[in-house]
Design a protein around this motif. Structure first.
Motif, PDB file in Angstrom:
ATOM      1  N   HIS A 345       0.912  -1.273  -0.151  1.00 47.35           N
ATOM      2  CA  HIS A 345      -0.169   0.008   0.167  1.00 47.35           C
ATOM      3  C   HIS A 345       0.783   1.228  -0.044  1.00 47.35           C
ATOM      4  CE1 HIS A 345      -4.120  -1.627   0.812  1.00 47.35           C
ATOM      5  NE2 HIS A 345      -3.076  -2.904   1.423  1.00 47.35           N
ATOM      6  N   VAL A 346       0.584   2.120  -0.858  1.00 49.55           N
ATOM      7  CA  VAL A 346       1.434   3.475  -1.108  1.00 49.55           C
ATOM      8  C   VAL A 346       0.428   4.535  -1.046  1.00 49.55           C
ATOM      9  CG1 VAL A 346       3.467   2.235  -2.189  1.00 49.55           C
ATOM     10  CG2 VAL A 346       1.536   3.161  -3.545  1.00 49.55           C
ATOM     11  N   LYS A 347       1.018   5.635  -0.777  1.00 42.90           N
ATOM     12  CA  LYS A 347       0.406   7.091  -0.932  1.00 42.90           C
ATOM     13  C   LYS A 347       0.949   7.940  -2.021  1.00 42.90           C
ATOM     14  CE  LYS A 347      -1.791  10.689   1.595  1.00 42.90           C
ATOM     15  NZ  LYS A 347      -2.169  11.317   2.948  1.00 42.90           N
ATOM     16  N   VAL A 348       0.256   8.461  -2.710  1.00 44.82           N
ATOM     17  CA  VAL A 348       0.791   9.475  -3.736  1.00 44.82           C
ATOM     18  C   VAL A 348       1.191  10.861  -2.919  1.00 44.82           C
ATOM     19  CG1 VAL A 348       0.491  10.537  -5.864  1.00 44.82           C
ATOM     20  CG2 VAL A 348      -0.503   8.568  -5.857  1.00 44.82           C
ATOM     21  N   VAL A 349       2.284  11.118  -3.140  1.00 48.16           N
ATOM     22  CA  VAL A 349       2.885  12.429  -2.275  1.00 48.16           C
ATOM     23  C   VAL A 349       2.878  13.660  -3.546  1.00 48.16           C
ATOM     24  CG1 VAL A 349       4.775  13.405  -1.033  1.00 48.16           C
ATOM     25  CG2 VAL A 349       4.144  11.044  -0.491  1.00 48.16           C
ATOM     26  N   ALA A 350       3.488  13.409  -4.709  1.00 49.14           N
ATOM     27  CA  ALA A 350       3.699  14.338  -5.562  1.00 49.14           C
ATOM     28  C   ALA A 350       3.778  13.728  -7.076  1.00 49.14           C
ATOM     29  CB  ALA A 350       4.964  14.976  -5.405  1.00 49.14           C
ATOM     30  N   ILE A 351       3.094  14.457  -8.096  1.00 53.87           N
ATOM     31  CA  ILE A 351       2.965  13.895  -9.427  1.00 53.87           C
ATOM     32  C   ILE A 351       3.520  14.884 -10.369  1.00 53.87           C
ATOM     33  CG2 ILE A 351       1.539  13.023 -11.304  1.00 53.87           C
ATOM     34  CD1 ILE A 351      -0.804  12.850  -8.956  1.00 53.87           C
ATOM     35  N   TYR A 352       4.424  14.436 -11.195  1.00 54.07           N
ATOM     36  CA  TYR A 352       5.146  15.368 -12.164  1.00 54.07           C
ATOM     37  C   TYR A 352       5.121  14.980 -13.646  1.00 54.07           C
ATOM     38  CZ  TYR A 352       7.418  16.879  -7.984  1.00 54.07           C
ATOM     39  OH  TYR A 352       7.936  17.373  -6.658  1.00 54.07           O
ATOM     40  N   ILE A 353       4.751  15.983 -14.305  1.00 53.53           N
ATOM     41  CA  ILE A 353       4.716  15.949 -15.976  1.00 53.53           C
ATOM     42  C   ILE A 353       5.583  16.716 -16.499  1.00 53.53           C
ATOM     43  CG2 ILE A 353       3.463  15.706 -17.899  1.00 53.53           C
ATOM     44  CD1 ILE A 353       0.975  15.439 -16.303  1.00 53.53           C
ATOM     45  N   ASP A 354       6.731  16.248 -17.334  1.00 53.31           N
ATOM     46  CA  ASP A 354       7.723  17.160 -17.677  1.00 53.31           C
ATOM     47  C   ASP A 354       8.182  18.175 -16.805  1.00 53.31           C
ATOM     48  OD1 ASP A 354       6.708  15.950 -19.947  1.00 53.31           O
ATOM     49  OD2 ASP A 354       6.219  17.664 -21.054  1.00 53.31           O
ATOM     50  N   GLU A 355       8.630  17.596 -15.675  1.00 50.95           N
ATOM     51  CA  GLU A 355       9.231  18.428 -14.637  1.00 50.95           C
ATOM     52  C   GLU A 355       8.186  19.375 -13.984  1.00 50.95           C
ATOM     53  OE1 GLU A 355      12.413  17.643 -13.916  1.00 50.95           O
ATOM     54  OE2 GLU A 355      12.246  16.525 -15.748  1.00 50.95           O
TER      55      GLU A 355
END
Length: 501
Positions: A345-355
């Motif tokens: 089980h993991v939690k999404v901390v941050a999402i990046y697209i092209d920096e």
């Protein structure tokens, strides 16, 4: 964006001894059912904040999304894989695209020109934008899959520069398995087209692999038209097109609907961003490369379906970061997800697209996702970031429909046959444990007699077993996670789709 955004990733650690190719002269592969692709991205919803004339200090965890970035994120996103024979000009064309779209500045180009000249390789300087490591520059061969970004007025593109040399076909498979569009680069130079097209050349194998890996739209660019042996000759261009069309049809492409041809010069940057000047080529009245890419329509994926993102790479950066392409569903900041097959089980901390940091991303996007709840050493390429409510299937055995392309000499395809399986970012040894039934290629119906072995060109339903647990889906549910290739001793011997798990 005045710096080169050339990210190196996607390295497949395959233990194969790569030294062979597919013989396309055998019966046409069963690729008709491999073209219902569903992985183009929807318009992105990005949470924008108003920007005052004098920006405040960035004291929040999520930086504000600028207006122009908001516009940037509203554009559709497509992955474009550059394929073709070694030395056709894939890296040079990719480098020229980045230069013409403003991703690389003049000073960097001048540095690369000097470096190439010092190596007595004056014509390679544009390829240095895509080929960043020293081994690639010295040998003049792309090894890994280069990755970079550029934009047109309507679309954000990620370039995947696949290796052309037959020794690096597994890396090419990795790149093509993430692509929405294929750009097949062909050299018009005297003798070079023929070398790439004949048996043993990579033009044929790359076309077949691209089709079976789900690249349904193909742009065939005839490069090096400025070469002295060609000199923008319409006769040479027509000759290449006339030879390629029958082969593309044989490989399963609908040439009228899904394939376009155009002449370019990658080295000189002609017919790439702007249309050809009549002084260079009087007979061409068609679009340039950017216009052709912009006009390609790819079916949209479903942002509402269960989330699936195969992991192609991972690293440590203020936590554990994974890279991959969203094959289905939507991911949001703060989501609770599962890493399969380990069920962590993991939690999404941050999402990046092209920096750029975003709050939400959908199908077709290439992401870097920072996760909490897992260590980097507990992840492998081929693991899948998956919806917790509806996780991806994990198997050691599945039923698949296989199309046999060309077996090695003296090989018999029967129960006990062993090969290397490539499915999304997974590379795994497998064994055929049972042939269930042979299918008539013409009627598509099972042949009633019991099948013990099959030959080249046959279509067969079989049970496949792998050594370790892998994450896959039925082709009918998630095409990109249910299509695969089988390779033996560096040869692609079969392509398939998973029919039951």
């Amino acid at each position: 964006m005045d710096l080169e955004e050339d990210i190196r990733s996607l390295q497949l650690d395959s233990a194969e001894d790569i030294n062979g190719v597919v013989n396309p002269e055998d019966e046409k592969p069963d690729v008709d059912n491999f073209d219902k692709m569903e992985d183009e991205d929807p318009k992105q919803e990005v949470q924008a904040q108003s920007v005052e004339a004098e920006p405040k200090a960035k004291d929040k965890e999520i930086p504000p999304v600028q207006d122009e970035e908001d516009e940037h994120m509203k554009k559709r996103h497509l992955n474009v894989v550059f394929i073709g024979h070694v030395d056709a000009g894939k890296s040079t064309t990719g480098g020229q695209i980045l230069f013409l779209s403003g991703q690389v500045d003049d000073r960097t180009i001048q540095k690369y020109e000097k470096e190439a000249k010092d190596k007595s390789r004056e014509s390679w300087y544009m390829a240095y934008i895509m080929d960043t490591n020293e081994e690639e520059r010295v040998k003049g061969k792309t090894v890994e899959v280069g990755r970079a970004h550029f934009e047109t007025d309507t679309t954000r593109f990620t370039i995947l520069d696949a290796p052309g040399h037959k020794s690096y076909v597994p890396n090419m498979i990795s790149g093509a398995s993430q692509a929405d569009i294929g750009v097949l680069v062909i050299s018009a130079r005297k003798g070079e087209f023929e070398t790439g097209y004949e048996r043993g050349g990579q033009t044929r194998e790359h076309v077949q692999l691209a089709k079976t890996l789900g690249v349904t739209k193909l742009l065939v660019v005839v490069n090096k038209m400025d070469d002295p042996t060609v000199n923008w000759s319409k006769e040479r261009y027509d000759e290449i097109e006339s030879k390629m069309v029958p082969f593309l049809k044989q490989s399963g492409y609908n040439v009228k609907k899904d394939v376009s041809f155009l002449p370019i010069s990658g080295l000189m940057g002609l017919n790439i961003k702007t249309r050809l000047d009549k002084s260079h080529c009087s007979w061409w009245d068609g679009p340039c490369l950017f216009e052709s890419l912009d006009s390609i329509e790819v079916p949209m994926g479903d942002p509402q379906s269960p989330f699936r993102m195969p992991i192609i790479d991972k690293f440590k950066d203020m936590g554990t970061v994974v890279m991959g392409k969203v094959e289905s569903g939507t991911i949001k900041d703060g989501d609770s997800l599962l890493i399969m097959p380990n069920k962590d089980h993991v939690k999404v901390v941050a999402i990046y697209i092209d920096e750029k940091r975003v709050n939400i991303a959908g199908p077709g996007e290439n992401l870097r996702v920072r996760l909490s709840g897992i260590e980097e050493e507990d992840l492998l390429s081929g693991f899948v970031l998956s919806s917790a409510a509806n996780p991806i299937s994990t198997v050691t055995e599945f039923v698949a429909q296989l199309q046999i392309l060309e077996l090695l000499d003296n090989a018999i395809f029967t129960a006990g046959y062993k090969a290397v399986l490539h499915v999304h970012s997974v590379v795994e040894e497998c064994e055929i444990v049972e042939l269930l039934e042979q299918i008539d290629p013409k009627t598509r119906k099972p042949i009633k007699k019991k099948v013990l072995f099959v030959k080249n060109g046959a279509i067969v339903l079989c049970r496949v077993q792998v050594n370790n647990v892998i994450c896959v889906e039925k082709f009918s549910d998630f095409p990109q996670l249910g299509r695969f290739t089988l390779r033996t001793e560096g040869k692609t011997v079969a392509v398939g789709k998973i029919t039951a798990i």
